[in-house]
Motif scaffolding. Sequence first.
Motif, PDB file in Angstrom:
ATOM      1  N   THR A 185     -13.588 -20.841  49.701  1.00  0.00           N
ATOM      2  CA  THR A 185     -14.119 -19.842  50.748  1.00  0.00           C
ATOM      3  C   THR A 185     -13.641 -18.228  50.053  1.00  0.00           C
ATOM      4  O   THR A 185     -14.403 -17.493  49.956  1.00  0.00           O
ATOM      5  CB  THR A 185     -13.231 -19.657  51.922  1.00  0.00           C
ATOM      6  N   ALA A 186     -12.616 -18.178  49.469  1.00  0.00           N
ATOM      7  CA  ALA A 186     -12.236 -16.799  48.763  1.00  0.00           C
ATOM      8  C   ALA A 186     -13.234 -16.355  47.464  1.00  0.00           C
ATOM      9  O   ALA A 186     -13.711 -15.444  47.301  1.00  0.00           O
ATOM     10  CB  ALA A 186     -10.846 -17.009  48.449  1.00  0.00           C
ATOM     11  N   GLU A 187     -13.610 -17.470  46.892  1.00  0.00           N
ATOM     12  CA  GLU A 187     -14.371 -17.376  45.911  1.00  0.00           C
ATOM     13  C   GLU A 187     -15.776 -17.134  45.956  1.00  0.00           C
ATOM     14  O   GLU A 187     -16.307 -16.153  45.415  1.00  0.00           O
ATOM     15  CB  GLU A 187     -14.436 -18.931  44.682  1.00  0.00           C
ATOM     16  N   LYS A 188     -16.315 -17.289  47.049  1.00  0.00           N
ATOM     17  CA  LYS A 188     -17.478 -16.843  47.642  1.00  0.00           C
ATOM     18  C   LYS A 188     -17.540 -15.242  47.847  1.00  0.00           C
ATOM     19  O   LYS A 188     -18.547 -14.831  47.463  1.00  0.00           O
ATOM     20  CB  LYS A 188     -17.973 -17.507  49.014  1.00  0.00           C
ATOM     21  N   VAL A 189     -16.451 -14.899  48.420  1.00  0.00           N
ATOM     22  CA  VAL A 189     -16.113 -13.395  48.594  1.00  0.00           C
ATOM     23  C   VAL A 189     -16.396 -12.595  47.275  1.00  0.00           C
ATOM     24  O   VAL A 189     -16.990 -11.491  47.023  1.00  0.00           O
ATOM     25  CB  VAL A 189     -14.876 -13.282  49.473  1.00  0.00           C
ATOM     26  N   VAL A 190     -15.058 -13.072  46.419  1.00  0.00           N
ATOM     27  CA  VAL A 190     -15.282 -12.311  44.920  1.00  0.00           C
ATOM     28  C   VAL A 190     -16.317 -12.355  44.320  1.00  0.00           C
ATOM     29  O   VAL A 190     -16.729 -11.509  43.600  1.00  0.00           O
ATOM     30  CB  VAL A 190     -14.136 -12.691  44.108  1.00  0.00           C
ATOM     31  N   LEU A 191     -17.186 -13.336  44.473  1.00  0.00           N
ATOM     32  CA  LEU A 191     -18.594 -13.495  43.514  1.00  0.00           C
ATOM     33  C   LEU A 191     -19.566 -12.729  44.287  1.00  0.00           C
ATOM     34  O   LEU A 191     -20.728 -12.723  43.635  1.00  0.00           O
ATOM     35  CB  LEU A 191     -18.703 -14.942  43.436  1.00  0.00           C
ATOM     36  N   GLY A 192     -19.621 -12.345  45.191  1.00  0.00           N
ATOM     37  CA  GLY A 192     -20.588 -11.376  46.106  1.00  0.00           C
ATOM     38  C   GLY A 192     -21.494 -12.157  46.815  1.00  0.00           C
ATOM     39  O   GLY A 192     -22.334 -11.784  47.510  1.00  0.00           O
ATOM     40  N   GLU A 193     -21.236 -13.374  46.977  1.00  0.00           N
ATOM     41  CA  GLU A 193     -22.012 -14.453  47.796  1.00  0.00           C
ATOM     42  C   GLU A 193     -21.822 -14.249  49.248  1.00  0.00           C
ATOM     43  O   GLU A 193     -22.697 -14.611  49.939  1.00  0.00           O
ATOM     44  CB  GLU A 193     -21.808 -15.792  47.461  1.00  0.00           C
ATOM     45  N   ALA A 194     -20.665 -13.777  49.578  1.00  0.00           N
ATOM     46  CA  ALA A 194     -20.463 -13.634  50.974  1.00  0.00           C
ATOM     47  C   ALA A 194     -19.375 -12.269  50.996  1.00  0.00           C
ATOM     48  O   ALA A 194     -19.095 -11.735  50.130  1.00  0.00           O
ATOM     49  CB  ALA A 194     -19.318 -14.708  51.602  1.00  0.00           C
ATOM     50  N   ASP A 195     -19.829 -11.549  52.087  1.00  0.00           N
ATOM     51  CA  ASP A 195     -19.246 -10.424  52.402  1.00  0.00           C
ATOM     52  C   ASP A 195     -17.751 -10.409  52.808  1.00  0.00           C
ATOM     53  O   ASP A 195     -16.695  -9.478  52.609  1.00  0.00           O
ATOM     54  CB  ASP A 195     -20.006  -9.512  53.670  1.00  0.00           C
ATOM     55  N   LEU A 196     -17.390 -11.261  53.530  1.00  0.00           N
ATOM     56  CA  LEU A 196     -16.131 -11.572  53.981  1.00  0.00           C
ATOM     57  C   LEU A 196     -15.922 -13.052  54.297  1.00  0.00           C
ATOM     58  O   LEU A 196     -16.877 -13.626  54.228  1.00  0.00           O
ATOM     59  CB  LEU A 196     -15.765 -10.978  55.287  1.00  0.00           C
ATOM     60  N   GLY A 197     -14.509 -13.349  54.242  1.00  0.00           N
ATOM     61  CA  GLY A 197     -14.183 -14.798  54.504  1.00  0.00           C
ATOM     62  C   GLY A 197     -13.480 -15.139  55.778  1.00  0.00           C
ATOM     63  O   GLY A 197     -12.517 -14.000  56.135  1.00  0.00           O
ATOM     64  N   ILE A 198     -13.381 -16.069  56.193  1.00  0.00           N
ATOM     65  CA  ILE A 198     -12.474 -16.621  57.361  1.00  0.00           C
ATOM     66  C   ILE A 198     -12.079 -18.022  56.939  1.00  0.00           C
ATOM     67  O   ILE A 198     -12.518 -19.144  56.740  1.00  0.00           O
ATOM     68  CB  ILE A 198     -13.091 -16.699  58.644  1.00  0.00           C
ATOM     69  N   VAL A 199     -10.736 -18.037  56.925  1.00  0.00           N
ATOM     70  CA  VAL A 199     -10.004 -19.342  56.581  1.00  0.00           C
ATOM     71  C   VAL A 199      -9.066 -19.883  57.818  1.00  0.00           C
ATOM     72  O   VAL A 199      -8.495 -19.061  58.352  1.00  0.00           O
ATOM     73  CB  VAL A 199      -9.287 -19.236  55.322  1.00  0.00           C
TER      74      VAL A 199
END
Length: 171
Positions: free
Chosen positions: A49-63
Amino acid sequence: MRISIGCDHIVTEIKNHVADYLTKKGHKVIDNGTYEKERTHYPIFGRKTAEKVVLGEADLGIVICGTGVGISISANKVKGIRAALVGDIETARYAKQNLNANVLAMGGRILGIGMIEDAIDVFLETIYEATPENKALISKIDSIPMSEEAINANHMFDEFIEKWDKGLYQD
């Protein structure tokens, strides 16, 4: 908004509910799993989940995991992530407004679904206030070394401890 979400097997139904909730609000959800109730390990899904955020694939994450503790720690291991474990609305607001948290972490066995939805809403609606003080705090957080060598030789807080000892910090 693009939102990356992930959970462990204990809270799969809650993650699915959150995904539906976000989709109904018009957000694009990137569901990193887990998708089943079969025992798994939250570090996998916190990281994904976090990787998607740092890679710019997602704006934010929820875990989400049972308490939120383990999965938030796992997400925070990804460089560039500021995952905030929240249990109330004000903490969700503060995390985003002052610390520019980019991942919201919650305990699915701790919080009711109404509180989870409210925390998500506040987190997504809150705008980061890029004040000099907030920027300085984030910079200090980001500069904390993670290598064993850096930890063993670390005196990065000496200046602040010295100021504290002199009574220079006033609340």
